[in-house]
Motif scaffolding. Sequence first.
Motif, PDB file in Angstrom:
ATOM      1  N   TYR A 108      -6.101  -0.994 -24.757  1.00 30.25           N
ATOM      2  CA  TYR A 108      -5.964  -2.451 -24.809  1.00 30.25           C
ATOM      3  C   TYR A 108      -4.541  -2.847 -24.454  1.00 30.25           C
ATOM      4  O   TYR A 108      -3.602  -2.132 -24.774  1.00 30.25           O
TER       5      TYR A 108
ATOM      6  N   ASN B 270     -10.092  -7.387 -16.906  1.00 33.16           N
ATOM      7  CA  ASN B 270     -10.199  -5.932 -17.046  1.00 33.16           C
ATOM      8  C   ASN B 270      -9.483  -5.255 -15.879  1.00 33.16           C
ATOM      9  O   ASN B 270      -9.611  -5.693 -14.740  1.00 33.16           O
TER      10      ASN B 270
ATOM     11  N   THR C 232     -10.225   4.173 -22.537  1.00 34.12           N
ATOM     12  CA  THR C 232     -10.095   2.728 -22.686  1.00 34.12           C
ATOM     13  C   THR C 232      -8.922   2.383 -23.588  1.00 34.12           C
ATOM     14  O   THR C 232      -8.781   2.933 -24.662  1.00 34.12           O
TER      15      THR C 232
ATOM     16  N   LEU D 222      -8.317  -3.223 -21.291  1.00 36.24           N
ATOM     17  CA  LEU D 222      -8.975  -4.469 -21.653  1.00 36.24           C
ATOM     18  C   LEU D 222      -7.998  -5.301 -22.489  1.00 36.24           C
ATOM     19  O   LEU D 222      -7.132  -4.751 -23.159  1.00 36.24           O
TER      20      LEU D 222
ATOM     21  N   ARG E 134      -9.047   2.527 -18.250  1.00 32.71           N
ATOM     22  CA  ARG E 134      -9.450   1.118 -18.259  1.00 32.71           C
ATOM     23  C   ARG E 134      -8.628   0.376 -19.297  1.00 32.71           C
ATOM     24  O   ARG E 134      -8.466   0.844 -20.411  1.00 32.71           O
TER      25      ARG E 134
END
Length: 178
Positions: free
Chosen positions: A108, A51, A106, A86, A84
Amino acid sequence: MQLNLKQIHGTRAHEHISRHYEASALQAPDDAYTIKAPVNLTFDLEKDRDNYHLVGQATTTLELFCGRCLESFSLPVRAPFDLRYLPHREDAGGDEREIEDDDLSTTYYDDETIDLGQLIREQLYLALPMKPLCDEDCQGLCPACGTNLNRERCGCDPKWEDPRLAALRTVIKKDSDA
Ligand SMILES: [Zn+2]
Ligand SMILES: [Zn+2]
């Protein structure tokens, strides 16, 4: 413009990253703005296993069109972000759905890389004013003849009124008289 995550070693790490991009490298033809100056990107990166937490800002100067007088103008922009990242896993099944869908911060990543160009474009877009104005006091265009009132005065009657509005007023007056 990719940030290679393989170069960030260790299970936990902290790095300060600073990048500088030419406007032409970032400009996409369908953008709602024109990038007028090089983009400075600085952020702190916190790694916790796979992360990544990126906190920083992108700064540049954009060219926009004024919503009142329709002239282009330059706007210095500072776009702060707190994101963030991920890992995107094909085989993760329901894992990713545990994160709330409305959590815009968030994202990816794929292939051990974060696309910093995409990050910048998204953050600049979010930093755009709802109604761009060349100046808070922009006088706009004359509704009758279209003259830019910041530059010159036209001979139109300042009390000029849209004839449709005048007609509506008459109707309202008749109603209240009745
Ligand atoms: Zn204006
Ligand atoms: Zn006029």
